[in-house]
Enzyme design. Structure first.
Site, PDB file in Angstrom:
ATOM      1  N   HIS A   4      22.060  64.198 110.105  1.00  0.00           N
ATOM      2  CA  HIS A   4      23.238  63.329 109.956  1.00  0.00           C
ATOM      3  C   HIS A   4      23.907  63.619 108.623  1.00  0.00           C
ATOM      4  O   HIS A   4      23.338  64.311 107.770  1.00  0.00           O
ATOM      5  CB  HIS A   4      22.799  61.860 109.984  1.00  0.00           C
ATOM      6  CG  HIS A   4      21.922  61.518 108.812  1.00  0.00           C
ATOM      7  ND1 HIS A   4      20.549  61.716 108.814  1.00  0.00           N
ATOM      8  CD2 HIS A   4      22.229  61.073 107.570  1.00  0.00           C
ATOM      9  CE1 HIS A   4      20.052  61.385 107.646  1.00  0.00           C
ATOM     10  NE2 HIS A   4      21.052  60.988 106.854  1.00  0.00           N
ATOM     11  N   HIS A  22      27.159  66.557 102.782  1.00  0.00           N
ATOM     12  CA  HIS A  22      26.167  67.565 103.167  1.00  0.00           C
ATOM     13  C   HIS A  22      25.241  66.978 104.225  1.00  0.00           C
ATOM     14  O   HIS A  22      25.143  65.759 104.366  1.00  0.00           O
ATOM     15  CB  HIS A  22      25.343  67.982 101.947  1.00  0.00           C
ATOM     16  CG  HIS A  22      24.482  66.876 101.412  1.00  0.00           C
ATOM     17  ND1 HIS A  22      24.960  65.925 100.534  1.00  0.00           N
ATOM     18  CD2 HIS A  22      23.205  66.536 101.671  1.00  0.00           C
ATOM     19  CE1 HIS A  22      24.003  65.066 100.263  1.00  0.00           C
ATOM     20  NE2 HIS A  22      22.920  65.407 100.947  1.00  0.00           N
TER      21      HIS A  22
HETATM   22  P1  ATP Z   1      12.251  59.911 103.197  1.00  0.00           P
HETATM   23  O1  ATP Z   1      12.749  58.964 102.141  1.00  0.00           O
HETATM   24  O2  ATP Z   1      10.983  59.490 103.851  1.00  0.00           O
HETATM   25  O3  ATP Z   1      12.241  61.341 102.763  1.00  0.00           O
HETATM   26  P2  ATP Z   1      14.904  59.895 104.238  1.00  0.00           P
HETATM   27  O4  ATP Z   1      15.339  60.177 102.839  1.00  0.00           O
HETATM   28  O5  ATP Z   1      15.421  60.779 105.317  1.00  0.00           O
HETATM   29  O6  ATP Z   1      13.333  59.852 104.376  1.00  0.00           O
HETATM   30  P3  ATP Z   1      15.959  57.339 103.671  1.00  0.00           P
HETATM   31  O7  ATP Z   1      15.320  57.428 102.309  1.00  0.00           O
HETATM   32  O8  ATP Z   1      15.922  56.040 104.384  1.00  0.00           O
HETATM   33  O9  ATP Z   1      15.313  58.418 104.639  1.00  0.00           O
HETATM   34  O10 ATP Z   1      17.452  57.818 103.532  1.00  0.00           O
HETATM   35  C1  ATP Z   1      18.371  57.748 104.606  1.00  0.00           C
HETATM   36  C2  ATP Z   1      19.543  58.644 104.272  1.00  0.00           C
HETATM   37  O11 ATP Z   1      20.157  58.198 103.063  1.00  0.00           O
HETATM   38  C3  ATP Z   1      19.151  60.094 103.988  1.00  0.00           C
HETATM   39  O12 ATP Z   1      20.207  60.920 104.404  1.00  0.00           O
HETATM   40  C4  ATP Z   1      19.010  60.161 102.503  1.00  0.00           C
HETATM   41  O13 ATP Z   1      19.239  61.459 102.001  1.00  0.00           O
HETATM   42  C5  ATP Z   1      20.110  59.213 102.066  1.00  0.00           C
HETATM   43  N1  ATP Z   1      19.760  58.589 100.813  1.00  0.00           N
HETATM   44  C6  ATP Z   1      18.575  58.013 100.495  1.00  0.00           C
HETATM   45  N2  ATP Z   1      18.572  57.515  99.254  1.00  0.00           N
HETATM   46  C7  ATP Z   1      19.791  57.777  98.745  1.00  0.00           C
HETATM   47  C8  ATP Z   1      20.444  57.514  97.499  1.00  0.00           C
HETATM   48  N3  ATP Z   1      19.841  56.869  96.526  1.00  0.00           N
HETATM   49  N4  ATP Z   1      21.721  57.939  97.359  1.00  0.00           N
HETATM   50  C9  ATP Z   1      22.363  58.576  98.336  1.00  0.00           C
HETATM   51  N5  ATP Z   1      21.825  58.856  99.530  1.00  0.00           N
HETATM   52  C10 ATP Z   1      20.558  58.471  99.744  1.00  0.00           C
END
Ligand code: ATP
Ligand code: MG
Length: 192
Positions: A44, A131
């Protein structure tokens, strides 16, 4: 105390794009053991990460997203290159780049960010760089080879263009086996 949901707003990708990308990831699993690849179904483009939100705030959040998205117009993006954050020499996140009407995505992310500030969601400090995260490194690593391999595969696939017609509010459920993203509500772009 109300319940909390981990939420983010994103643009989903067409299933044909996810499956093409998924095939490349599968073919590179053995060659790059240091990468935790994103599951194809989870690919996504994040517009705004919200983090933990009290369920009592979800209604207001949806109204705000509805308002912003209904004014946006559909736009076209295409898959364009790949790279690593923070930089290729020492990557932590490996990503797919986007071309086409990316300015529309950037502006939409900005409008969502500003709109949600009124609901007490902190503004994004870093500039928005559209991205699709493809993988995360178990530890930072040089990504030149990874970028080269992907570039070859992406050239083979050819142009992958698609139209974005809505943004989706996702719930992120983090488990040991990896995250599950549950679409809660879609917000169509109704502008012209
Ligand atoms: P994991 O944390 O287990 O690696 P994930 O990062 O895919 O899994 P989430 O942390 O819930 O899952 O994040 C959901 C989406 O939001 C992902 O696309 C992640 O890159 C983005 N994301 C997470 N934290 C941030 C942040 N602080 N700022 C911007 N985007 C974020
Ligand atoms: Mg995360």
């Amino acid at each position: 105390m109300g319940e909390n949901l981990r939420l983010f707003v994103a643009m989903d990708l067409p299933s044909r794009v996810k499956s093409e990308i998924g095939e490349i990831m599968v073919s590179l699993v053995e060659r790059y053991p240091g990468v935790r690849w994103v599951k194809a179904e989870n690919l996504h483009l994040t517009l705004k990460f919200l983090g933990h939100v009290e369920s009592s705030k979800v209604g207001g959040l949806c109204s705000a997203l509805e308002e912003v998205c209904s004014e946006a117009r559909p736009f076209r993006l295409r898959v364009s290159g790949c790279g690593a954050f923070p930089h290729q020499g020492r990557g932590r996140v490996f990503w797919l780049g986007l071309g086409g009407e990316v300015n529309e995505a950037v502006e939409l992310a900005g409008r969502i960010d500003r709109k949600l500030e009124g609901l007490d969601f902190a503004r994004e400090e870093r500039p928005f760089r559209p991205h699709v995260t493809l993988g995360r490194m178990k530890r930072p690593m040089p990504c030149q080879d990874l970028v080269e391999d992907w570039t070859v595969f992406l050239q083979k696939i050819g142009t992958m263009e698609f139209e974005v017609v809505e943004a989706v509010l996702f719930q992120s459920i983090l488990r040991k086996e990896g995250p599950t993203y549950l679409p809660l509500k879609a917000f169509s772009f109704k502008g012209v």
